[in-house]
Motif scaffolding. Sequence first.
Motif, PDB file in Angstrom:
ATOM      1  N   ILE A 145       0.867  -1.182   0.000  1.00 46.60           N
ATOM      2  CA  ILE A 145       0.000   0.000   0.000  1.00 46.60           C
ATOM      3  C   ILE A 145       0.902   1.230   0.000  1.00 46.60           C
ATOM      4  O   ILE A 145       1.869   1.318   0.763  1.00 46.60           O
ATOM      5  CB  ILE A 145      -0.988  -0.005   1.186  1.00 46.60           C
ATOM      6  N   ALA A 146       0.600   2.160  -0.907  1.00 46.78           N
ATOM      7  CA  ALA A 146       1.378   3.399  -1.031  1.00 46.78           C
ATOM      8  C   ALA A 146       0.406   4.557  -0.901  1.00 46.78           C
ATOM      9  O   ALA A 146      -0.404   4.800  -1.799  1.00 46.78           O
ATOM     10  CB  ALA A 146       2.105   3.440  -2.364  1.00 46.78           C
ATOM     11  N   THR A 147       0.462   5.261   0.202  1.00 49.51           N
ATOM     12  CA  THR A 147      -0.540   6.281   0.490  1.00 49.51           C
ATOM     13  C   THR A 147       0.095   7.629   0.800  1.00 49.51           C
ATOM     14  O   THR A 147       1.217   7.707   1.311  1.00 49.51           O
ATOM     15  CB  THR A 147      -1.434   5.815   1.664  1.00 49.51           C
ATOM     16  N   ASP A 148      -0.619   8.705   0.438  1.00 48.39           N
ATOM     17  CA  ASP A 148      -0.165  10.085   0.675  1.00 48.39           C
ATOM     18  C   ASP A 148       1.221  10.333   0.084  1.00 48.39           C
ATOM     19  O   ASP A 148       2.070  10.989   0.715  1.00 48.39           O
ATOM     20  CB  ASP A 148      -0.140  10.399   2.178  1.00 48.39           C
ATOM     21  N   ILE A 149       1.447   9.848  -1.120  1.00 49.78           N
ATOM     22  CA  ILE A 149       2.773   9.980  -1.733  1.00 49.78           C
ATOM     23  C   ILE A 149       3.137  11.453  -1.902  1.00 49.78           C
ATOM     24  O   ILE A 149       2.329  12.254  -2.354  1.00 49.78           O
ATOM     25  CB  ILE A 149       2.810   9.229  -3.075  1.00 49.78           C
ATOM     26  N   THR A 150       4.358  11.781  -1.513  1.00 52.04           N
ATOM     27  CA  THR A 150       4.991  13.119  -1.519  1.00 52.04           C
ATOM     28  C   THR A 150       4.523  13.997  -0.361  1.00 52.04           C
ATOM     29  O   THR A 150       5.001  15.133  -0.217  1.00 52.04           O
ATOM     30  CB  THR A 150       4.826  13.899  -2.847  1.00 52.04           C
ATOM     31  N   LEU A 151       3.616  13.514   0.483  1.00 56.83           N
ATOM     32  CA  LEU A 151       3.193  14.274   1.656  1.00 56.83           C
ATOM     33  C   LEU A 151       4.007  13.858   2.885  1.00 56.83           C
ATOM     34  O   LEU A 151       4.579  12.764   2.912  1.00 56.83           O
ATOM     35  CB  LEU A 151       1.708  14.024   1.925  1.00 56.83           C
ATOM     36  N   PRO A 152       4.039  14.666   3.933  1.00 60.77           N
ATOM     37  CA  PRO A 152       4.750  14.273   5.162  1.00 60.77           C
ATOM     38  C   PRO A 152       4.185  13.000   5.781  1.00 60.77           C
ATOM     39  O   PRO A 152       4.897  12.300   6.506  1.00 60.77           O
ATOM     40  CB  PRO A 152       4.526  15.482   6.090  1.00 60.77           C
ATOM     41  N   THR A 153       2.915  12.687   5.503  1.00 66.56           N
ATOM     42  CA  THR A 153       2.271  11.490   6.053  1.00 66.56           C
ATOM     43  C   THR A 153       2.428  10.267   5.157  1.00 66.56           C
ATOM     44  O   THR A 153       1.770   9.242   5.373  1.00 66.56           O
ATOM     45  CB  THR A 153       0.767  11.757   6.254  1.00 66.56           C
ATOM     46  N   GLN A 154       3.303  10.345   4.158  1.00 73.32           N
ATOM     47  CA  GLN A 154       3.500   9.246   3.205  1.00 73.32           C
ATOM     48  C   GLN A 154       3.826   7.934   3.914  1.00 73.32           C
ATOM     49  O   GLN A 154       4.624   7.881   4.843  1.00 73.32           O
ATOM     50  CB  GLN A 154       4.635   9.610   2.249  1.00 73.32           C
ATOM     51  N   GLN A 155       3.183   6.856   3.441  1.00 71.37           N
ATOM     52  CA  GLN A 155       3.487   5.497   3.907  1.00 71.37           C
ATOM     53  C   GLN A 155       3.511   4.577   2.699  1.00 71.37           C
ATOM     54  O   GLN A 155       2.560   4.559   1.915  1.00 71.37           O
ATOM     55  CB  GLN A 155       2.426   4.995   4.889  1.00 71.37           C
ATOM     56  N   ILE A 156       4.587   3.832   2.533  1.00 69.86           N
ATOM     57  CA  ILE A 156       4.686   2.819   1.479  1.00 69.86           C
ATOM     58  C   ILE A 156       5.174   1.538   2.154  1.00 69.86           C
ATOM     59  O   ILE A 156       6.334   1.439   2.558  1.00 69.86           O
ATOM     60  CB  ILE A 156       5.637   3.252   0.347  1.00 69.86           C
ATOM     61  N   ILE A 157       4.271   0.571   2.308  1.00 71.23           N
ATOM     62  CA  ILE A 157       4.542  -0.611   3.121  1.00 71.23           C
ATOM     63  C   ILE A 157       4.201  -1.875   2.339  1.00 71.23           C
ATOM     64  O   ILE A 157       3.095  -1.999   1.796  1.00 71.23           O
ATOM     65  CB  ILE A 157       3.707  -0.593   4.420  1.00 71.23           C
ATOM     66  N   THR A 158       5.130  -2.817   2.295  1.00 73.60           N
ATOM     67  CA  THR A 158       4.910  -4.112   1.649  1.00 73.60           C
ATOM     68  C   THR A 158       4.896  -5.214   2.704  1.00 73.60           C
ATOM     69  O   THR A 158       5.845  -5.328   3.502  1.00 73.60           O
ATOM     70  CB  THR A 158       6.007  -4.402   0.612  1.00 73.60           C
ATOM     71  N   ARG A 159       3.818  -6.020   2.691  1.00 76.69           N
ATOM     72  CA  ARG A 159       3.693  -7.163   3.596  1.00 76.69           C
ATOM     73  C   ARG A 159       2.966  -8.278   2.860  1.00 76.69           C
ATOM     74  O   ARG A 159       2.321  -8.038   1.839  1.00 76.69           O
ATOM     75  CB  ARG A 159       2.903  -6.782   4.862  1.00 76.69           C
ATOM     76  N   THR A 160       3.050  -9.486   3.391  1.00 77.61           N
ATOM     77  CA  THR A 160       2.258 -10.573   2.821  1.00 77.61           C
ATOM     78  C   THR A 160       0.790 -10.375   3.193  1.00 77.61           C
ATOM     79  O   THR A 160       0.456  -9.632   4.132  1.00 77.61           O
ATOM     80  CB  THR A 160       2.719 -11.939   3.362  1.00 77.61           C
ATOM     81  N   ALA A 161      -0.078 -11.066   2.444  1.00 76.67           N
ATOM     82  CA  ALA A 161      -1.505 -10.994   2.754  1.00 76.67           C
ATOM     83  C   ALA A 161      -1.758 -11.444   4.193  1.00 76.67           C
ATOM     84  O   ALA A 161      -2.586 -10.857   4.905  1.00 76.67           O
ATOM     85  CB  ALA A 161      -2.300 -11.845   1.770  1.00 76.67           C
ATOM     86  N   ALA A 162      -1.068 -12.479   4.628  1.00 73.66           N
ATOM     87  CA  ALA A 162      -1.237 -12.977   5.992  1.00 73.66           C
ATOM     88  C   ALA A 162      -0.827 -11.926   7.023  1.00 73.66           C
ATOM     89  O   ALA A 162      -1.495 -11.745   8.055  1.00 73.66           O
ATOM     90  CB  ALA A 162      -0.432 -14.255   6.187  1.00 73.66           C
ATOM     91  N   GLN A 163       0.273 -11.229   6.743  1.00 68.56           N
ATOM     92  CA  GLN A 163       0.721 -10.186   7.666  1.00 68.56           C
ATOM     93  C   GLN A 163      -0.264  -9.021   7.713  1.00 68.56           C
ATOM     94  O   GLN A 163      -0.562  -8.483   8.777  1.00 68.56           O
ATOM     95  CB  GLN A 163       2.114  -9.695   7.257  1.00 68.56           C
ATOM     96  N   TRP A 164      -0.785  -8.653   6.527  1.00 69.43           N
ATOM     97  CA  TRP A 164      -1.767  -7.559   6.494  1.00 69.43           C
ATOM     98  C   TRP A 164      -3.046  -7.960   7.216  1.00 69.43           C
ATOM     99  O   TRP A 164      -3.713  -7.119   7.848  1.00 69.43           O
ATOM    100  CB  TRP A 164      -2.080  -7.165   5.055  1.00 69.43           C
ATOM    101  N   LYS A 165      -3.416  -9.203   7.128  1.00 66.35           N
ATOM    102  CA  LYS A 165      -4.636  -9.674   7.795  1.00 66.35           C
ATOM    103  C   LYS A 165      -4.563  -9.419   9.300  1.00 66.35           C
ATOM    104  O   LYS A 165      -5.571  -9.104   9.948  1.00 66.35           O
ATOM    105  CB  LYS A 165      -4.833 -11.164   7.506  1.00 66.35           C
ATOM    106  N   LYS A 166      -3.346  -9.525   9.855  1.00 64.73           N
ATOM    107  CA  LYS A 166      -3.152  -9.327  11.290  1.00 64.73           C
ATOM    108  C   LYS A 166      -2.949  -7.854  11.659  1.00 64.73           C
ATOM    109  O   LYS A 166      -3.244  -7.461  12.797  1.00 64.73           O
ATOM    110  CB  LYS A 166      -1.939 -10.128  11.768  1.00 64.73           C
ATOM    111  N   THR A 167      -2.444  -7.064  10.711  1.00 67.83           N
ATOM    112  CA  THR A 167      -1.999  -5.707  11.076  1.00 67.83           C
ATOM    113  C   THR A 167      -2.765  -4.592  10.368  1.00 67.83           C
ATOM    114  O   THR A 167      -2.484  -3.421  10.618  1.00 67.83           O
ATOM    115  CB  THR A 167      -0.504  -5.538  10.739  1.00 67.83           C
TER     116      THR A 167
END
Length: 236
Positions: free
Chosen positions: A197-219
């Motif tokens: 998921i890549a969100t708020d690109i170029t903003l101070p709140t930008q987050q670009i995070i890669t995880r497995t589906a299983a990891q995302w299910k938990k987090t």
Amino acid sequence: MNGKLILFPVTIGAEDISISLPEYNLELLNTCHTFIVEEVRTARRFLKKACYQFEIDDTTFLTLNEHTRDEDILNYLDPITKGENIGLLSEAGLPCIADPGAKITRLAQQHGYEIVPLVGPSSLLLALMASGFNGQNFAFVGYIPVKGAERRHAILQLETRAYKENQTQIFIEAPYRNNQMLADLSETLNPHTLICIATDITLPTQQIITRTAAQWKKTREQVNLHKRNTVFLIYK
């Protein structure tokens, strides 16, 4: 001599234009007195931010959006024949990429007019760059269906392409449905399939995070994507 159709990228979040756009782009804005835009109000706001040198009230704005008919744009490029440059402005990011401006560049190509694409931010490519996914074989598929069975089928099709074709799949969602999208992906995909998921690109709140589906299910509840511009990517 004919003028040119100049494709101007627009910032995708950053308030400071210098973060996203070269000075050269801003200089070329001042060679245009006519702009083809998706929404006049946001175009005027961008030109003010870019320190456009001419009176905005004396500038011509021609609307091109999803409601514009093909016959409505037939005369939009007429100033080019008089030696004038025309600017094509995206709402955000690159013109003609997931953007209705592609219609006018097609018309310009048919007439043999010179088209000048300029460097600028693309949320799709910035997301891909930071994802860790295959950057040599990828596909942007736009929006996927909203309804249950169709949505699940589309998600599984994208996963199949990611594995069979070694191809990164990139897509977007209406911002108010982002959290549901992440939930659907983490519930539907193989537990080992990667989701970025890549969100708020170029903003101070930008987050670009890669995880497995299983990891995302938990987090996934630790990340709130509601009404934040987000790009989704999946890969094997």
